[in-house]
Scaffold this active site. Structure first.
Site, PDB file in Angstrom:
ATOM      1  N   TRP A   1       1.515  -6.961  -3.397  1.00  0.00           N
ATOM      2  CA  TRP A   1       2.334  -6.133  -4.289  1.00  0.00           C
ATOM      3  C   TRP A   1       3.749  -6.684  -4.368  1.00  0.00           C
ATOM      4  O   TRP A   1       4.470  -6.674  -3.370  1.00  0.00           O
ATOM      5  CB  TRP A   1       2.366  -4.679  -3.772  1.00  0.00           C
ATOM      6  CG  TRP A   1       1.015  -4.044  -3.833  1.00  0.00           C
ATOM      7  CD1 TRP A   1       0.465  -3.439  -4.922  1.00  0.00           C
ATOM      8  CD2 TRP A   1       0.042  -3.964  -2.793  1.00  0.00           C
ATOM      9  NE1 TRP A   1      -0.805  -2.998  -4.620  1.00  0.00           N
ATOM     10  CE2 TRP A   1      -1.088  -3.303  -3.321  1.00  0.00           C
ATOM     11  CE3 TRP A   1      -0.003  -4.405  -1.468  1.00  0.00           C
ATOM     12  CZ2 TRP A   1      -2.236  -3.047  -2.585  1.00  0.00           C
ATOM     13  CZ3 TRP A   1      -1.143  -4.156  -0.717  1.00  0.00           C
ATOM     14  CH2 TRP A   1      -2.247  -3.492  -1.277  1.00  0.00           C
TER      15      TRP A   1
ATOM     16  N   HIS B   1       2.040   1.136  -6.566  1.00  0.00           N
ATOM     17  CA  HIS B   1       0.728   1.667  -6.931  1.00  0.00           C
ATOM     18  C   HIS B   1       0.752   3.182  -6.728  1.00  0.00           C
ATOM     19  O   HIS B   1       1.723   3.728  -6.192  1.00  0.00           O
ATOM     20  CB  HIS B   1      -0.410   1.012  -6.130  1.00  0.00           C
ATOM     21  CG  HIS B   1      -0.199   0.983  -4.646  1.00  0.00           C
ATOM     22  ND1 HIS B   1      -1.109   0.438  -3.777  1.00  0.00           N
ATOM     23  CD2 HIS B   1       0.809   1.448  -3.855  1.00  0.00           C
ATOM     24  CE1 HIS B   1      -0.679   0.537  -2.535  1.00  0.00           C
ATOM     25  NE2 HIS B   1       0.484   1.161  -2.556  1.00  0.00           N
TER      26      HIS B   1
ATOM     27  N   ARG C   1       6.250  -3.314 -10.615  1.00  0.00           N
ATOM     28  CA  ARG C   1       6.125  -4.511  -9.790  1.00  0.00           C
ATOM     29  C   ARG C   1       7.039  -5.609 -10.287  1.00  0.00           C
ATOM     30  O   ARG C   1       7.294  -5.713 -11.488  1.00  0.00           O
ATOM     31  CB  ARG C   1       4.675  -5.019  -9.790  1.00  0.00           C
ATOM     32  CG  ARG C   1       3.784  -4.098  -8.984  1.00  0.00           C
ATOM     33  CD  ARG C   1       2.406  -4.658  -8.793  1.00  0.00           C
ATOM     34  NE  ARG C   1       1.512  -3.558  -8.424  1.00  0.00           N
ATOM     35  CZ  ARG C   1       0.195  -3.668  -8.315  1.00  0.00           C
ATOM     36  NH1 ARG C   1      -0.386  -4.829  -8.544  1.00  0.00           N
ATOM     37  NH2 ARG C   1      -0.539  -2.632  -7.974  1.00  0.00           N
TER      38      ARG C   1
ATOM     39  N   GLN D   1      -1.061   3.707 -13.522  1.00  0.00           N
ATOM     40  CA  GLN D   1      -2.314   3.708 -12.760  1.00  0.00           C
ATOM     41  C   GLN D   1      -2.860   5.127 -12.655  1.00  0.00           C
ATOM     42  O   GLN D   1      -2.116   6.095 -12.774  1.00  0.00           O
ATOM     43  CB  GLN D   1      -2.076   3.214 -11.322  1.00  0.00           C
ATOM     44  CG  GLN D   1      -2.066   1.712 -11.152  1.00  0.00           C
ATOM     45  CD  GLN D   1      -2.098   1.306  -9.683  1.00  0.00           C
ATOM     46  OE1 GLN D   1      -1.813   2.104  -8.794  1.00  0.00           O
ATOM     47  NE2 GLN D   1      -2.446   0.051  -9.431  1.00  0.00           N
TER      48      GLN D   1
ATOM     49  N   VAL E   1      -8.755   0.684   2.673  1.00  0.00           N
ATOM     50  CA  VAL E   1     -10.174   1.050   2.559  1.00  0.00           C
ATOM     51  C   VAL E   1     -11.022   0.109   3.406  1.00  0.00           C
ATOM     52  O   VAL E   1     -10.651  -1.036   3.658  1.00  0.00           O
ATOM     53  CB  VAL E   1     -10.666   0.998   1.089  1.00  0.00           C
ATOM     54  CG1 VAL E   1     -10.234   2.241   0.332  1.00  0.00           C
ATOM     55  CG2 VAL E   1     -10.209  -0.272   0.395  1.00  0.00           C
TER      56      VAL E   1
ATOM     57  N   ALA F   1     -11.946   6.154  -2.383  1.00  0.00           N
ATOM     58  CA  ALA F   1     -10.730   6.119  -3.202  1.00  0.00           C
ATOM     59  C   ALA F   1     -10.869   5.000  -4.216  1.00  0.00           C
ATOM     60  O   ALA F   1     -11.656   4.068  -4.048  1.00  0.00           O
ATOM     61  CB  ALA F   1      -9.504   5.887  -2.320  1.00  0.00           C
TER      62      ALA F   1
HETATM   63  N1  DAH Z   1      -3.643   0.474  -4.995  1.00  0.00           N
HETATM   64  C1  DAH Z   1      -4.392  -0.699  -5.388  1.00  0.00           C
HETATM   65  C2  DAH Z   1      -3.556  -1.588  -6.275  1.00  0.00           C
HETATM   66  O1  DAH Z   1      -2.643  -1.143  -6.850  1.00  0.00           O
HETATM   67  C3  DAH Z   1      -5.637  -0.299  -6.137  1.00  0.00           C
HETATM   68  C4  DAH Z   1      -6.603   0.396  -5.253  1.00  0.00           C
HETATM   69  C5  DAH Z   1      -7.580  -0.348  -4.574  1.00  0.00           C
HETATM   70  C6  DAH Z   1      -6.565   1.740  -5.063  1.00  0.00           C
HETATM   71  C7  DAH Z   1      -8.483   0.273  -3.756  1.00  0.00           C
HETATM   72  C8  DAH Z   1      -7.482   2.377  -4.228  1.00  0.00           C
HETATM   73  C9  DAH Z   1      -8.454   1.609  -3.572  1.00  0.00           C
HETATM   74  O2  DAH Z   1      -7.457   3.687  -4.050  1.00  0.00           O
HETATM   75  O3  DAH Z   1      -9.340   2.237  -2.809  1.00  0.00           O
HETATM   76  O4  DAH Z   1      -3.832  -2.752  -6.343  1.00  0.00           O
END
Ligand code: DAH
Length: 346
Positions: free
Chosen positions: A155, A175, A202, A216, A259, A313
């Protein structure tokens, strides 16, 4: 006397022709034909004439009186006609069509977000929003991304100028995942199903599929006995609702610190449908979301006991979904403020 009458008649008619409005006409009438008017007075003096002259002069006088009365009526009508014309010319033309006020419409990202929410709502998901300016703790640490961990490179972060207190770095959230922690901390130990939409930022090299600001939607389900099958079922259902049965969907393993296991869901490229092009970076696939089973440590950070609870998630970019849905080839159109683009989505 006859001469006098003739002169009076001529003078009266000349004046009447010059009279400009109805009140001047009335003044004229009073001056000549009124009880004390010049003609009336002249006619009154006819009685003093000799018996020989009287009938002739009297007759002439009466004729002139009648002539003047007729002329008076004619002039009144003329003036009324003129006044009517002026009134007509001055009347507002209320038949002019009105001007239509410009009508706005929902931004394509808002529309797409609404569609996404409509797909998840019947599955029991409600909507929650978190702050766009976030603590490092929520954006990273509580999501299993400690300071100096290489995963931070995933990020490109815009930090807010420090200091805010020790270890309290502030940033523009990269995010919507920090919303997971906020929501779990608020709800634990109750089971939950929630969508968390919002803007993210970002420090990004902008190209056809990357913007420095974008939207998002995060999804989170926590409960007892939630499995990877729930994740796949819900997200496949979403993809089918959003894009139709035909579009291919692909799940692959991926890594996200919050995760375990992690996955990536991709969708067949809407531009080239396979062989590869600029939009899909020559892969034939466009990644639309990341997902996974909530990491036990993240559950713990949210206040849930991972021995009892599990969850899945996901997070997706709304612009990407809109691009697929509407066949838009460049993400930069969304925030270019060009009405030629935006008005196509009314
Ligand atoms: N937060 C991640 C991003 O911005 C995307 C994401 C990936 C969200 C996996 C999630 C997850 O909730 O389980 O790249």
């Amino acid at each position: 006397m006859k001469k006098e009458l003739q002169n009076l008649r001529n003078k009266a008619l000349k004046e009447l022709a010059r009279v400009k409005d109805l009140s001047a006409v009335e003044a004229w009438r009073v001056a000549y034909l009124g009880r004390k008017g010049t003609l009336t007075q002249l006619l009154r003096s006819v009685g003093q004439l000799s018996a020989k002259e009287r009938p002739k002069v009297g007759e002439l006088g009466n004729r002139i009186k009648e002539e003047l009365q007729t002329a008076l009526q004619a002039r009144i009508q003329e003036l009324e006609k003129e006044a009517q014309k002026v009134r007509e010319a001055e009347t507002l033309d209320i038949t002019l069509p009105g001007r239509r006020p410009p009508q706005g419409g929902l931004h394509p990202v808002t529309r797409t977000l609404n569609e996404i929410i409509e797909i998840f709502t019947p599955l029991g998901f409600s909507v929650y929003e978190g702050p766009e300016v976030e603590w490092d703790r929520y954006n990273f640490e509580l999501l299993n991304i400690p300071p100096d961990h290489p995963a931070r490179d995933m990020w490109d972060t815009l930090y807010i100028a420090p200091p805010y207190g020790k270890g309290q770095d502030m940033l523009l959230r990269t995010h919507t995942s920090p919303g997971q922690i906020r929501l779990m901390q608020e709800m634990a130990p109750a089971p939950l199903r929630v969508l968390i939409p919002g803007r993210c930022y970002r420090y990004e090299a902008v190209d056809p599929t990357h913007e420095w600001m974008f939207v998002q939607v995060e999804g989170l389900a926590v409960g007892k006995k939630i499995t990877m099958a729930d994740l796949k079922g819900v997200l496949s259902h979403f993809a089918r609702q959003m894009f139709g049965e035909e579009l291919k969907v692909r799940f692959r393993c991926d890594y996200f610190p919050f995760v375990e296991p992690g996955a990536e869901m991709a969708i067949e490229c809407f531009v080239c449908h396979g062989p590869g092009c600029r939009t899909c970076k020559y892969t034939g696939w466009i990644e639309i979301l990341g997902a996974g089973m909530v990491h036990p440590q993240v559950l713990r950070n949210g206040g849930y006991d991972p021995a009892e609870f599990s969850g899945f998630a996901f997070g997706m970019g709304v612009e990407r979904i809109a691009m697929l849905k509407y066949g838009i080839e460049d993400i930069r159109y969304f925030y270019g403020n060009d009405l030629r683009f935006l008005s196509q989505f009314r």
